[in-house]
Design a protein around this motif. Sequence first.
Motif, PDB file in Angstrom:
ATOM      1  N   PRO A  24      -9.503 -83.107 -17.389  1.00 12.52           N
ATOM      2  CA  PRO A  24      -8.504 -83.017 -18.456  1.00 12.52           C
ATOM      3  C   PRO A  24      -7.099 -83.237 -17.904  1.00 12.52           C
ATOM      4  N   ASN A  25      -6.123 -83.284 -18.793  1.00 17.31           N
ATOM      5  CA  ASN A  25      -4.724 -83.404 -18.372  1.00 17.31           C
ATOM      6  C   ASN A  25      -4.368 -82.286 -17.416  1.00 17.31           C
ATOM      7  N   GLY A  26      -3.674 -82.650 -16.354  1.00 18.07           N
ATOM      8  CA  GLY A  26      -3.223 -81.644 -15.403  1.00 18.07           C
ATOM      9  C   GLY A  26      -4.246 -81.306 -14.337  1.00 18.07           C
ATOM     10  N   ALA A  27      -5.383 -82.028 -14.326  1.00 14.21           N
ATOM     11  CA  ALA A  27      -6.427 -81.733 -13.341  1.00 14.21           C
ATOM     12  C   ALA A  27      -6.018 -82.129 -11.926  1.00 14.21           C
ATOM     13  N   GLY A  28      -5.047 -83.051 -11.839  1.00 14.44           N
ATOM     14  CA  GLY A  28      -4.616 -83.513 -10.518  1.00 14.44           C
ATOM     15  C   GLY A  28      -5.085 -84.926 -10.209  1.00 14.44           C
ATOM     16  N   LYS A  29      -5.533 -85.646 -11.247  1.00 12.60           N
ATOM     17  CA  LYS A  29      -6.047 -86.999 -11.049  1.00 12.60           C
ATOM     18  C   LYS A  29      -4.945 -87.963 -10.597  1.00 12.60           C
ATOM     19  N   SER A  30      -3.841 -87.975 -11.335  1.00 14.64           N
ATOM     20  CA  SER A  30      -2.756 -88.912 -10.993  1.00 14.64           C
ATOM     21  C   SER A  30      -2.177 -88.598  -9.629  1.00 14.64           C
ATOM     22  N   THR A  31      -2.057 -87.320  -9.334  1.00 13.91           N
ATOM     23  CA  THR A  31      -1.530 -86.927  -8.029  1.00 13.91           C
ATOM     24  C   THR A  31      -2.425 -87.483  -6.919  1.00 13.91           C
ATOM     25  N   TYR A  74       3.244 -78.633  -5.136  1.00 10.94           N
ATOM     26  CA  TYR A  74       4.642 -78.798  -5.563  1.00 10.94           C
ATOM     27  C   TYR A  74       5.228 -77.397  -5.600  1.00 10.94           C
ATOM     28  N   LYS A 133       7.242 -88.954  -2.786  1.00 10.73           N
ATOM     29  CA  LYS A 133       7.206 -87.500  -2.590  1.00 10.73           C
ATOM     30  C   LYS A 133       5.812 -86.920  -2.768  1.00 10.73           C
ATOM     31  N   ALA A 140      -1.414 -78.677  -6.973  1.00  5.84           N
ATOM     32  CA  ALA A 140      -1.852 -79.713  -7.914  1.00  5.84           C
ATOM     33  C   ALA A 140      -3.205 -80.280  -7.511  1.00  5.84           C
ATOM     34  N   ARG A 187      -1.881 -91.196  -6.576  1.00  8.38           N
ATOM     35  CA  ARG A 187      -0.628 -91.538  -5.892  1.00  8.38           C
ATOM     36  C   ARG A 187      -0.745 -91.343  -4.385  1.00  8.38           C
ATOM     37  N   GLN A 213      -0.596 -94.721 -14.496  1.00  3.83           N
ATOM     38  CA  GLN A 213      -0.827 -94.163 -15.831  1.00  3.83           C
ATOM     39  C   GLN A 213       0.184 -94.715 -16.838  1.00  3.83           C
ATOM     40  N   PHE A 270       3.017 -74.410  -6.647  1.00  3.58           N
ATOM     41  CA  PHE A 270       1.941 -74.898  -7.503  1.00  3.58           C
ATOM     42  C   PHE A 270       1.008 -75.841  -6.745  1.00  3.58           C
TER      43      PHE A 270
END
Lengths: 308, 274
Positions: A39-46, A15, B274, A20, A49, A85, A18
């Motif tokens: 942990p949060n922000g590790a890039g799992k949800s990305t 992004y 995106k 991700a 998706r 999520q 950054f």
Amino acid sequence: MTEMLIQARGLTKTYGDFVAVDGIDFDVAKGESFGFLGPNGAGKSTTMRIIGATSVRTSGTLTILGKDPEVNGPQIRAHLGVVPQQDNLDNELTVSENIFIYGRYFGLSSSFINKKIPELLEFAQLEEKKDTKVEALSGGMKRRLTIARSLVSEPDILMLDEPTTGLDPQARHILWDRLFRLKEQGVTLLITTHYMDEAEQLCDRLIVMDRGKIMAEDSPAQLIKTYSTKEVLEVRFGSDRNQEMVEVLRPLADRIEVLPDRILLYATDGEQLLEQITAKGIHPNTSLVRRSSLEDVFLRLTGRSLVE
Amino acid sequence: MTSNAVALSERRLGKFGDKYFAGRPQQVLLRNWLSFKSSAWIAVVSGFLEPVLYLLSFGYGIGELVGNISTPGGDISYAAYIAPGLLATSAMNGAMLDSTWNVFFKLNESRLYKAMLATSLGPLDVALGEIAWALMRGGLYATAFTIIIAGLGLVTSWWAILAIPAAIIVAFGFASFGMAITSFMKSHHQMNFFEIFLLPMFLFSGAFYPLTVFPGWAQAIIKALPLRQAIELVTRAMNGEFGINILVNFTYFLVMICVGLFFTTKRLNALFMK
Ligand SMILES: Nc1ncnc2c1ncn2[C@@H]1O[C@H](COP(=O)(O)OP(=O)(O)O)[C@@H](O)[C@H]1O
Ligand SMILES: [Mg+2]
């Protein structure tokens, strides 16, 4: 040879400046329950998706059921059940209408869906709520409905992004039980979580992610075996004394980790280690022997805790 | 297991637009119907009431002062004179209600489109379905309005029945364009843009008086506005004036529909993929 449903090579998502997801490789086999722990922000949800064909990767290759999500998005999505999520149920509709219309979005016939609804309501334990507007449901019920809804199209791959985050322990256990049933039925599961107990319970194999990178990949048991000892002795001396005790304890244990409130001593036999310590005249305020967990693996790999 | 969804989406494989269009916008309409069934009917009625109130108060109130108006087709009452303009306004209102605020809510707050686009639906399905829903509301308002003016004896010929298809075209144009603009709006704040634009357009588009009261340059600007085009389209259809002029009005809306659909689809894709 087992059939690989998902193959990712050098998968990357940025992004702006950054990064991700930072060039990750993994394969998911048919019928497997595959986890992303981090942990949060590790890039799992990305990552989820991108697999779900609702986000476009920046680089790398990705094949899902033999197709590229960038080229064949809708065809791939037709095979997926997605539990994001954040629930995105249709708040203006009732519980059964939610399942019904979701099936219609997939182009399923009304008769097919109507036959499936009672079965899915039973699965989600929402029979009594079938005519209730979604708004009025508890968090756990919404989560179960989201999962039930995602199953209406009989997906080949079910993707669950933090399925139990924000639920109370009882609701979590109900949900785990439901997911376990799906696993037994041979549904391929993709699960992200930052709870090590969830990963241990549900995943056959998992990758440990941190800051967009894969730190390790294996079965939960094997990860613990590779990166930790069999047992852990947790001792507390009170926050001001912890630091000074570290140097005294370090030679005794295989490995030592210092957390703000306690010291973790890694050993094959925790009780024996505790005896050794007391024999030296060291008496911690509290002590606890437990088995190593994925939390310890994560701590070893990153020097940080999973849940901050 | 090959489910129906898979078979359906694979049948479209390689077809024109299969990345954007699954061929199922009617499911989006069905969703809106399910939600509408149990919703507040009062919201529907209130949106419809506005032009009716204008017709009654202006038509009969000011009509009393103005007397009859002479038109190429003969003398008509002031209420009959403003009826087509208010009909076009009614179609516009109906279409804009759904395609602006309701779409904004679904885009930003309810995550509804996100859920839809995680299935095998494409952004064009969502755009078409939502626009069709909005235009149905516009069409419904226009039909009810036509019935009211017919009941009040304000229509002069059977051509008036054409007001309904004309109003549906108008509603389609506004719904499509309205949704496209809404998809670019980032806050409630920006959404007020619609009000700022719509009210003056309503007051100056010549629903209540002929455009000839304005200087030439102002007339030219007003004629370029969609509501003016809508009023002309509806009036001409109701009077049975079929010529190059009504074709221009029609083409105007055709362009509005296509441009709106194009940008809505593109924007939904950009927002959710995106
Ligand atoms: N749309 C986005 N724009 C910018 N940054 C994003 C976006 N989505 C996620 N990120 C960033 O990418 C990183 C990974 O996010 P995410 O995949 O949600 O992590 P996780 O699910 O493991 O908590 C986070 O630092 C997040 O802030
Ligand atoms: Mg996440």
